[in-house]
Write a protein that holds these residues in place. Structure first.
Motif, short mmCIF file in Angstrom:
data_model
loop_
_atom_site.label_atom_id
_atom_site.label_comp_id
_atom_site.label_asym_id
_atom_site.label_seq_id
_atom_site.Cartn_x
_atom_site.Cartn_y
_atom_site.Cartn_z
N VAL A 79 0.85 -1.19 0.00
CA VAL A 79 0.00 0.00 0.00
C VAL A 79 0.89 1.25 0.00
O VAL A 79 1.91 1.29 0.70
N ILE A 80 0.53 2.23 -0.82
CA ILE A 80 1.25 3.49 -0.85
C ILE A 80 0.55 4.46 0.10
O ILE A 80 -0.66 4.66 0.01
N ALA A 81 1.31 5.07 0.99
CA ALA A 81 0.75 6.03 1.94
C ALA A 81 1.78 7.13 2.19
O ALA A 81 2.97 6.96 1.90
N LEU A 82 1.33 8.23 2.73
CA LEU A 82 2.25 9.30 3.10
C LEU A 82 2.88 9.01 4.46
O LEU A 82 2.30 8.29 5.29
N ARG A 83 4.03 9.59 4.70
CA ARG A 83 4.70 9.38 6.00
C ARG A 83 3.86 9.95 7.14
O ARG A 83 3.97 9.47 8.27
N THR A 84 3.04 10.95 6.85
CA THR A 84 2.16 11.52 7.88
C THR A 84 0.86 10.74 8.02
O THR A 84 0.06 11.03 8.91
N GLY A 85 0.61 9.79 7.13
CA GLY A 85 -0.64 9.03 7.14
C GLY A 85 -0.79 8.19 8.39
O GLY A 85 0.19 7.59 8.88
N HIS A 86 -2.00 8.11 8.90
CA HIS A 86 -2.24 7.40 10.16
C HIS A 86 -1.84 5.93 10.06
O HIS A 86 -1.25 5.37 10.99
N HIS A 100 2.03 -6.81 4.89
CA HIS A 100 2.02 -5.91 3.74
C HIS A 100 2.91 -4.70 3.99
O HIS A 100 2.79 -4.02 5.01
N ARG A 101 3.79 -4.43 3.04
CA ARG A 101 4.66 -3.28 3.16
C ARG A 101 3.87 -2.00 2.87
O ARG A 101 3.00 -1.96 2.00
N ILE A 102 4.19 -0.95 3.63
CA ILE A 102 3.70 0.38 3.31
C ILE A 102 4.84 1.13 2.63
O ILE A 102 5.91 1.30 3.21
N VAL A 103 4.60 1.55 1.40
CA VAL A 103 5.58 2.37 0.69
C VAL A 103 5.31 3.81 1.11
O VAL A 103 4.34 4.43 0.67
N ALA A 104 6.14 4.33 2.02
CA ALA A 104 5.89 5.64 2.63
C ALA A 104 6.54 6.75 1.80
O ALA A 104 7.71 6.67 1.44
N ILE A 116 3.27 11.72 -6.82
CA ILE A 116 3.84 10.96 -5.69
C ILE A 116 3.59 9.47 -5.89
O ILE A 116 4.46 8.63 -5.61
N ILE A 117 2.41 9.12 -6.38
CA ILE A 117 2.11 7.71 -6.66
C ILE A 117 3.05 7.18 -7.73
O ILE A 117 3.61 6.08 -7.61
N ASP A 118 3.27 7.97 -8.78
CA ASP A 118 4.21 7.56 -9.84
C ASP A 118 5.60 7.34 -9.27
O ASP A 118 6.29 6.37 -9.62
N LYS A 119 6.02 8.23 -8.39
CA LYS A 119 7.35 8.11 -7.79
C LYS A 119 7.47 6.85 -6.94
O LYS A 119 8.51 6.17 -6.93
N ALA A 120 6.39 6.52 -6.21
CA ALA A 120 6.39 5.31 -5.37
C ALA A 120 6.57 4.06 -6.22
O ALA A 120 7.21 3.09 -5.81
N VAL A 135 -3.72 2.70 -2.74
CA VAL A 135 -3.33 4.02 -2.25
C VAL A 135 -4.19 4.33 -1.03
O VAL A 135 -5.42 4.22 -1.09
N TYR A 136 -3.54 4.69 0.06
CA TYR A 136 -4.22 5.05 1.31
C TYR A 136 -4.08 6.55 1.53
O TYR A 136 -2.97 7.09 1.54
N ILE A 137 -5.21 7.24 1.69
CA ILE A 137 -5.19 8.66 2.03
C ILE A 137 -6.25 8.93 3.09
O ILE A 137 -7.13 8.10 3.34
N SER A 138 -6.16 10.10 3.71
CA SER A 138 -7.16 10.53 4.70
C SER A 138 -7.86 11.78 4.19
O SER A 138 -7.23 12.64 3.57
N GLN A 139 -9.16 11.89 4.46
CA GLN A 139 -9.93 13.09 4.11
C GLN A 139 -10.71 13.54 5.34
O GLN A 139 -11.64 12.86 5.75
N PRO A 140 -10.31 14.64 6.01
CA PRO A 140 -9.16 15.49 5.71
C PRO A 140 -7.85 14.80 6.07
O PRO A 140 -7.86 13.73 6.67
N THR A 141 -6.74 15.43 5.72
CA THR A 141 -5.44 14.85 6.00
C THR A 141 -5.10 14.98 7.48
O THR A 141 -5.79 15.67 8.24
N GLU A 142 -4.00 14.36 7.88
CA GLU A 142 -3.53 14.47 9.26
C GLU A 142 -3.14 15.91 9.60
O GLU A 142 -3.05 16.27 10.76
#
Length: 346
Positions: A79-86, A100-104, A116-120, A135-142
């Motif tokens: 799963v692709i997530a941001l480093r700030t993602g919960h 499962h690896r998280i690609v941070a 960012i997804i392309d870069k991951a 892809v894991y995201i939060s709405q709103p973000t952290e």
């Protein structure tokens, strides 16, 4: 002590407590297969305009994230997530514990982008490396920022191009949907992702989240995964009862009233501190505010107010997090603002 620590430091909205007390002596089936959970699910389906989706009453945000990710991915998928993602930063490796690896990745004001997804994906080669599948995201973000309809659509299109799932963490979804700058409806969100959840814990429930799965590929034997991940609550009706109370009336329900109130209280803080020339960590548009204050002022504020220090001290200043909620009173906000003003005038 006045609390701006979190949006779940209080109990539940009185209407939620009334509903729990009213139904307390009822007998019902267990594990979320009861009339209250079914009724809450019907309310949600009508609200998002999708009759064919599946709705599951989950205990909390971490079980929701871990179970959904584990159910969605094969053992070799990531799963692709941001480093700030919960799911990456604040869940103690719970997702990784499922294998499962998280690609941070680093975000932009707390947000994911197609680039960012392309870069991951650059980390993926062949069968020797994990295959990004979600892809894991939060709405709103952290960071309290919002994805616009355009931004969410762009992420969705990138996921479709790469045959990936899009999962949206909605722990504070009420705050996102009632924010002044929001242009993305809950119906549109449901159409743009494969799974998302409506957070209750941080918006007036004692506990509980309502997970909506729109992609049947994720939904395959999902209750089996819930049981395996210890997220199938025996007294599941307790979550269903709460969401009945929270969402009665759909978009005119107390759920959205509470979230709008929290945003309004945060806006007062944001506007008042901006007028003092105070800078902020990131650009928050919802019920979290991240002012950067002199360390000496932070020390004094801690005597009367509860909040988190969000980042380490740098150049004599500290970024703090102030969170407003359904129970935050205007006089509490005014007290905080006045205290900061007085400290700046010393």
């Amino acid at each position: 002590m006045i609390y701006f620590l979190s949006d779940y430091s209080q109990g539940a909205h009185p209407k939620v407590m009334e509903a729990l007390e009213r139904t307390n002596m009822e007998h019902s089936n267990g594990y979320g297969v009861d009339e209250h959970c079914e009724h809450a699910a019907e309310i949600i389906k009508a609200m998002i305009g999708l009759d064919e989706c599946q709705v599951y009453m989950m205990v909390g945000g971490t079980p929701c994230n871990v179970t959904t990710i584990a159910a969605s991915l094969r053992p070799y998928e990531a799963v692709i997530a941001l480093r700030t993602g919960h799911a990456y930063f604040h869940e103690t490796g719970a997702v990784e514990a499922t294998g499962h690896r998280i690609v941070a990745m680093d975000g932009i004001n707390g947000k994911m982008t197609p680039e960012i997804i392309d870069k991951a994906w650059e980390e993926y080669e062949d069968e020797h490396t994990p295959l990004p599948k979600m892809v894991y995201i939060s709405q709103p973000t952290e960071c309290g920022s919002l994805y616009s309809k355009e931004e969410m659509t762009a992420i969705r299109n990138t996921c479709l191009e790469k045959n990936m799932f899009l999962y949206v963490d909605g722990a504070r979804l009420g705050a996102a949907l009632t924010a002044e700058e929001n242009d993305l409806s809950i119906r549109e969100l449901a159409q743009l992702c494969d799974a998302f959840y409506i957070g209750g814990t941080k918006n007036g429930a004692l506990f509980g989240e309502a997970l909506i799965i729109t992609n049947r590929e994720i939904d395959d034997h999902f209750r089996f995964m819930m049981k395996r991940q210890c997220s199938l609550l025996a007294k599941g009706r307790l979550i269903g009862v709460q969401f009945e109370a929270l969402l009665e009336g759909g978009e005119n329900s107390i759920y959205f009233e509470m979230a709008a109130h929290a945003n309004e209280m945060a806006k007062i803080i944001r506007d008042e501190l901006s007028s003092l020339g105070i800078e902020f960590y990131g650009v928050s548009q919802t019920n979290q505010v991240f002012p950067i204050l002199p360390a000496s002022i932070v020390t004094e504020l801690k005597k009367e107010f509860a909040f988190y220090e969000w980042a380490p001290e740098k150049d004599g200043k500290i970024s703090i997090r102030l969170v407003t909620a359904w129970g935050t009173k205007k006089e509490e906000v005014e007290c905080l603002v006045q205290a900061i003003k007085q400290l700046y005038q010393r």
